[in-house]
Design an enzyme around this catalytic site. Structure first.
Site, PDB file in Angstrom:
ATOM      1  N   GLU A 106     -17.600  62.839 111.519  1.00  0.00           N
ATOM      2  CA  GLU A 106     -19.139  63.283 111.435  1.00  0.00           C
ATOM      3  C   GLU A 106     -20.110  63.274 112.839  1.00  0.00           C
ATOM      4  O   GLU A 106     -19.707  62.433 113.516  1.00  0.00           O
ATOM      5  CB  GLU A 106     -19.811  62.243 110.312  1.00  0.00           C
ATOM      6  CG  GLU A 106     -19.175  62.516 109.041  1.00  0.00           C
ATOM      7  CD  GLU A 106     -19.606  61.588 107.764  1.00  0.00           C
ATOM      8  OE1 GLU A 106     -19.439  61.852 106.820  1.00  0.00           O
ATOM      9  OE2 GLU A 106     -19.379  60.435 108.182  1.00  0.00           O
ATOM     10  N   CYS A 157     -25.512  61.926 117.562  1.00  0.00           N
ATOM     11  CA  CYS A 157     -24.577  60.823 117.569  1.00  0.00           C
ATOM     12  C   CYS A 157     -23.022  61.156 117.433  1.00  0.00           C
ATOM     13  O   CYS A 157     -23.023  62.095 116.038  1.00  0.00           O
ATOM     14  CB  CYS A 157     -24.917  59.800 116.264  1.00  0.00           C
ATOM     15  SG  CYS A 157     -24.085  58.465 115.637  1.00  0.00           S
ATOM     16  N   CYS A 189     -10.776  54.152 112.805  1.00  0.00           N
ATOM     17  CA  CYS A 189     -11.134  53.337 113.825  1.00  0.00           C
ATOM     18  C   CYS A 189     -10.002  51.815 113.714  1.00  0.00           C
ATOM     19  O   CYS A 189     -10.012  51.539 112.589  1.00  0.00           O
ATOM     20  CB  CYS A 189     -12.479  52.641 113.914  1.00  0.00           C
ATOM     21  SG  CYS A 189     -12.963  51.553 115.306  1.00  0.00           S
ATOM     22  N   CYS A 205     -13.841  46.289 111.964  1.00  0.00           N
ATOM     23  CA  CYS A 205     -15.108  45.251 111.745  1.00  0.00           C
ATOM     24  C   CYS A 205     -15.374  45.344 110.205  1.00  0.00           C
ATOM     25  O   CYS A 205     -15.174  46.187 109.501  1.00  0.00           O
ATOM     26  CB  CYS A 205     -16.462  45.532 112.611  1.00  0.00           C
ATOM     27  SG  CYS A 205     -16.036  46.103 114.098  1.00  0.00           S
ATOM     28  N   CYS A 221     -18.165  47.560 108.501  1.00  0.00           N
ATOM     29  CA  CYS A 221     -18.097  48.924 108.976  1.00  0.00           C
ATOM     30  C   CYS A 221     -17.387  49.917 108.085  1.00  0.00           C
ATOM     31  O   CYS A 221     -15.835  49.638 107.833  1.00  0.00           O
ATOM     32  CB  CYS A 221     -17.712  49.068 110.339  1.00  0.00           C
ATOM     33  SG  CYS A 221     -17.497  50.990 110.809  1.00  0.00           S
ATOM     34  N   GLY A 253     -15.477  55.650 115.288  1.00  0.00           N
ATOM     35  CA  GLY A 253     -14.335  55.379 116.087  1.00  0.00           C
ATOM     36  C   GLY A 253     -14.976  54.352 117.379  1.00  0.00           C
ATOM     37  O   GLY A 253     -16.240  54.310 117.625  1.00  0.00           O
ATOM     38  N   SER A 256     -21.613  53.199 122.902  1.00  0.00           N
ATOM     39  CA  SER A 256     -21.441  51.973 122.193  1.00  0.00           C
ATOM     40  C   SER A 256     -20.039  51.564 121.954  1.00  0.00           C
ATOM     41  O   SER A 256     -19.258  52.076 121.699  1.00  0.00           O
ATOM     42  CB  SER A 256     -22.238  52.433 120.865  1.00  0.00           C
ATOM     43  OG  SER A 256     -22.152  50.880 120.262  1.00  0.00           O
ATOM     44  N   SER A 263     -21.832  45.991 120.812  1.00  0.00           N
ATOM     45  CA  SER A 263     -22.132  45.693 119.377  1.00  0.00           C
ATOM     46  C   SER A 263     -21.567  44.259 119.358  1.00  0.00           C
ATOM     47  O   SER A 263     -20.619  43.847 119.249  1.00  0.00           O
ATOM     48  CB  SER A 263     -21.294  46.542 118.371  1.00  0.00           C
ATOM     49  OG  SER A 263     -21.603  47.853 118.603  1.00  0.00           O
ATOM     50  N   LEU A 264     -22.838  43.448 119.241  1.00  0.00           N
ATOM     51  CA  LEU A 264     -22.500  42.134 119.565  1.00  0.00           C
ATOM     52  C   LEU A 264     -22.326  41.279 118.044  1.00  0.00           C
ATOM     53  O   LEU A 264     -21.335  40.658 117.786  1.00  0.00           O
ATOM     54  CB  LEU A 264     -23.801  41.362 120.360  1.00  0.00           C
ATOM     55  CG  LEU A 264     -23.687  39.943 120.789  1.00  0.00           C
ATOM     56  CD1 LEU A 264     -22.613  40.013 121.751  1.00  0.00           C
ATOM     57  CD2 LEU A 264     -24.867  39.732 121.831  1.00  0.00           C
ATOM     58  N   HIS A 265     -23.401  41.475 117.271  1.00  0.00           N
ATOM     59  CA  HIS A 265     -23.337  40.944 115.815  1.00  0.00           C
ATOM     60  C   HIS A 265     -23.108  39.510 115.704  1.00  0.00           C
ATOM     61  O   HIS A 265     -23.297  39.114 114.497  1.00  0.00           O
ATOM     62  CB  HIS A 265     -22.253  41.732 115.100  1.00  0.00           C
ATOM     63  CG  HIS A 265     -22.292  43.480 115.238  1.00  0.00           C
ATOM     64  ND1 HIS A 265     -23.473  43.924 114.978  1.00  0.00           N
ATOM     65  CD2 HIS A 265     -21.412  44.188 115.525  1.00  0.00           C
ATOM     66  CE1 HIS A 265     -23.214  45.305 115.214  1.00  0.00           C
ATOM     67  NE2 HIS A 265     -22.016  45.424 115.761  1.00  0.00           N
ATOM     68  N   ASN A 306     -26.314  48.708 106.372  1.00  0.00           N
ATOM     69  CA  ASN A 306     -26.117  49.530 105.580  1.00  0.00           C
ATOM     70  C   ASN A 306     -25.039  49.324 104.779  1.00  0.00           C
ATOM     71  O   ASN A 306     -23.852  49.593 104.859  1.00  0.00           O
ATOM     72  CB  ASN A 306     -26.126  51.091 106.083  1.00  0.00           C
ATOM     73  CG  ASN A 306     -27.090  51.598 106.892  1.00  0.00           C
ATOM     74  OD1 ASN A 306     -28.310  51.460 106.315  1.00  0.00           O
ATOM     75  ND2 ASN A 306     -27.153  51.813 108.092  1.00  0.00           N
ATOM     76  N   CYS A 320     -25.764  54.326 110.238  1.00  0.00           N
ATOM     77  CA  CYS A 320     -24.791  53.521 110.806  1.00  0.00           C
ATOM     78  C   CYS A 320     -23.875  52.839 109.800  1.00  0.00           C
ATOM     79  O   CYS A 320     -24.331  52.427 108.854  1.00  0.00           O
ATOM     80  CB  CYS A 320     -25.327  52.477 111.650  1.00  0.00           C
ATOM     81  SG  CYS A 320     -26.537  52.845 113.066  1.00  0.00           S
TER      82      CYS A 320
HETATM   83  N1  SAH Z   1     -17.235  51.504 117.679  1.00  0.00           N
HETATM   84  C1  SAH Z   1     -18.425  51.641 118.451  1.00  0.00           C
HETATM   85  C2  SAH Z   1     -19.333  52.668 118.371  1.00  0.00           C
HETATM   86  C3  SAH Z   1     -19.435  53.069 116.793  1.00  0.00           C
HETATM   87  S1  SAH Z   1     -20.163  52.105 115.649  1.00  0.00           S
HETATM   88  C4  SAH Z   1     -19.147  50.195 118.356  1.00  0.00           C
HETATM   89  O1  SAH Z   1     -18.669  49.498 117.270  1.00  0.00           O
HETATM   90  O2  SAH Z   1     -19.984  50.023 119.053  1.00  0.00           O
HETATM   91  C5  SAH Z   1     -21.934  52.326 116.060  1.00  0.00           C
HETATM   92  C6  SAH Z   1     -22.956  50.862 115.614  1.00  0.00           C
HETATM   93  O3  SAH Z   1     -23.093  50.995 114.066  1.00  0.00           O
HETATM   94  C7  SAH Z   1     -22.242  49.632 115.953  1.00  0.00           C
HETATM   95  O4  SAH Z   1     -23.012  48.803 116.526  1.00  0.00           O
HETATM   96  C8  SAH Z   1     -21.831  49.202 114.630  1.00  0.00           C
HETATM   97  O5  SAH Z   1     -21.673  47.712 114.594  1.00  0.00           O
HETATM   98  C9  SAH Z   1     -22.780  49.561 113.495  1.00  0.00           C
HETATM   99  N2  SAH Z   1     -22.403  49.592 112.342  1.00  0.00           N
HETATM  100  C10 SAH Z   1     -21.406  49.909 111.867  1.00  0.00           C
HETATM  101  N3  SAH Z   1     -21.274  49.615 110.509  1.00  0.00           N
HETATM  102  C11 SAH Z   1     -22.730  49.365 110.187  1.00  0.00           C
HETATM  103  C12 SAH Z   1     -23.270  49.238 108.931  1.00  0.00           C
HETATM  104  N4  SAH Z   1     -22.469  49.258 107.772  1.00  0.00           N
HETATM  105  N5  SAH Z   1     -24.563  49.056 109.120  1.00  0.00           N
HETATM  106  C13 SAH Z   1     -25.255  48.891 109.684  1.00  0.00           C
HETATM  107  N6  SAH Z   1     -24.761  49.301 111.083  1.00  0.00           N
HETATM  108  C14 SAH Z   1     -23.114  49.371 111.295  1.00  0.00           C
HETATM  109 FE1  SF4 Z   2     -14.858  50.565 114.857  1.00  0.00          FE
HETATM  110 FE2  SF4 Z   2     -17.388  50.386 115.862  1.00  0.00          FE
HETATM  111 FE3  SF4 Z   2     -16.858  50.385 113.132  1.00  0.00          FE
HETATM  112 FE4  SF4 Z   2     -16.085  48.460 114.326  1.00  0.00          FE
HETATM  113  S1  SF4 Z   2     -18.198  49.094 114.076  1.00  0.00           S
HETATM  114  S2  SF4 Z   2     -14.788  49.334 113.025  1.00  0.00           S
HETATM  115  S3  SF4 Z   2     -15.534  49.348 116.689  1.00  0.00           S
HETATM  116  S4  SF4 Z   2     -16.483  52.106 114.567  1.00  0.00           S
END
Ligand code: SAH
Ligand code: SF4
Length: 384
Positions: free
Chosen positions: A93, A106, A113, A117, A120, A172, A204, A226-228, A303, A346
């Site tokens: 996408e 974006c 991926c 995570c 995600c 990815g 990112s 992406s710290l989290h 989300n 996201c």
């Molecule tokens: N793989 C890379 C880039 C793609 S994800 C990364 O992880 O940084 C882009 C952003 O969306 C990241 O910060 C990711 O943590 C966030 N993200 C992933 N799933 C999400 C969700 N369900 N709700 C909100 N943000 C999310």
């Molecule tokens: Fe991959 Fe980024 Fe999603 Fe983590 S947040 S699974 S690194 S796309």
């Protein structure tokens, strides 16, 4: 018949070499590159300042082709999402987010991926494969010229540009598909292609430490991490890659990157998960974690998607969390959720045309890919 060379796969130097093989001078490559990336022309016949003999040569052996569009939706807030076919049942996408003074695209770098995570949905579908250069830059090429066509703009002058910013935040992990990602980045920055400044292109990453260093040397664009989580135990459970590159290593890499970055801060993304990482205590722990890294925080309201079992933090909690960070002098923004009526927000980018029967195969590819990078950092989840 030999396959046509897709010119979207070639970076500026490779295009010069390609034209050289056809007996053409380097300036022809520049002209060709402008036709493709600045005017969106894919038919060689329409490249009127190229000699007819060159156009004929190209027509027989080359093409300009981005992935086919499967669907194209526009959200109530103007966000536009394309689903693109990258073959063998895989889709990725691309999302365009219009704002008053800018238009941000974006883009995705992998189908699925391997990092997996917990929050995600891309990770939950397993890993299929890396995108090629033409599939990555093709997203920008397709979107820019689709947007111009939609608006009735057919010529391609600079002032009419629709996409002013690019974020590699789609599906990815860009740094686990390093070479094609860097080639695509170089095309975004090249004056004979998109001419975007390094400040307007953001990559990112979930924190692939050695590749953060490599990126600083090869193409230092703006960096978002992406710290989290505020400590290793929590981050291990949310971003499995943390087991391989824990927070101390990641913070050190961020500091090193700043010597080369186009901006003097790193953006830390932090997905707000109810009861998981969103307390005042977590915010205070974060403040000390990042104390030596010039940074800004971008809080992303989670989300939700069905199999996650996680919930979005409430707005008052998100605001209170932001306040703790701001009181410590950290610039903090809360990301507006855009396009969620078309699943373009996201982490909702799941390439939904994927054939569910292939899940097992994608899960085993995810495991294989993780091994290749020297760690079994992902939990392999079953999708029912
Ligand atoms: N793989 C890379 C880039 C793609 S994800 C990364 O992880 O940084 C882009 C952003 O969306 C990241 O910060 C990711 O943590 C966030 N993200 C992933 N799933 C999400 C969700 N369900 N709700 C909100 N943000 C999310
Ligand atoms: Fe991959 Fe980024 Fe999603 Fe983590 S947040 S699974 S690194 S796309």
């Amino acid at each position: 018949m030999t396959a046509l060379t897709n010119l979207l796969d070639l970076d500026p130097a490779q295009l010069i070499a390609y034209c050289g093989e056809l007996g053409e001078k380097p300036f022809r490559a520049k002209q060709l590159q402008r036709w493709i990336h600045q005017f969106g022309v894919s038919e060689f016949d329409q490249m009127t300042d190229l000699a007819k003999s060159l156009r004929d040569k190209l027509a027989g052996r080359a093409c300009v082709r981005s992935p086919d569009i499967i669907s194209d939706h526009t959200s109530a807030d103007g966000t536009r999402k394309w689903l693109l076919d990258v073959g063998q049942g895989n889709a990725v996408e691309t999302v365009f987010i219009p704002e008053e003074n800018r238009g941000t695209l974006c883009i995705s770098t992998q189908a699925g991926c391997a990092v997996n995570c917990r929050f995600c949905s891309t990770g939950k579908q397993g890993f299929s494969r890396n995108l090629t250069v033409s599939e990555i830059i093709g997203q920008l090429w397709m979107a820019e010229f689709e947007l111009r066509r939609t608006k009735g703009i057919i010529s391609g002058h600079r002032g009419e540009r629709q996409i002013t910013n690019v974020v590699m935040m789609g599906m990815g992990e860009p740094l686990l598909n390093f070479e094609p990602t860097v080639t695509a980045l170089k095309l975004m920055l090249d004056d004979n292609a998109y001419g975007l400044s390094r400040r307007r292109v953001t990559l990112s990453t979930s924190g692939v430490v050695p590749k953060i260093d490599a990126l600083s040397q090869e193409c230092a664009v703006a960096l978002a991490v992406s710290l989290h989580a505020s400590n290793d135990a929590l981050r291990d459970s949310l971003v499995p890659l943390n087991k391989k590159y824990p927070l101390a290593m990641l913070m050190a890499a961020c500091k090193r990157y700043l010597d080369f970055a186009p901006r003097d801060f790193i953006t830390f993304e932090y997905c707000m998960l109810d009861g998981v990482n969103d307390s005042d205590q977590h915010a205070r722990e974060l403040i000390s974690l990042v104390s030596t890294v010039p940074c800004k925080f971008n809080l992303i309201p989670f989300n939700p998607f069905p199999e996650s079992g996680l919930k979005r933090s409430g707005n008052p909690r998100i605001k209170a969390f932001a306040q703790v960070l701001m009181d410590a002098g950290l610039v903090t923004t809360i990301r507006k959720t855009r396009g969620d009526d078309i699943d373009a927000a996201c982490g909702q980018l799941a390439g939904e045309v994927q054939d569910r029967t292939n899940v097992q195969e994608r899960m085993s590819k995810q495991a294989e890919y993780q091994k290749k990078f020297g760690a079994n950092f992902g939990r392999i989840v079953e999708i029912s």
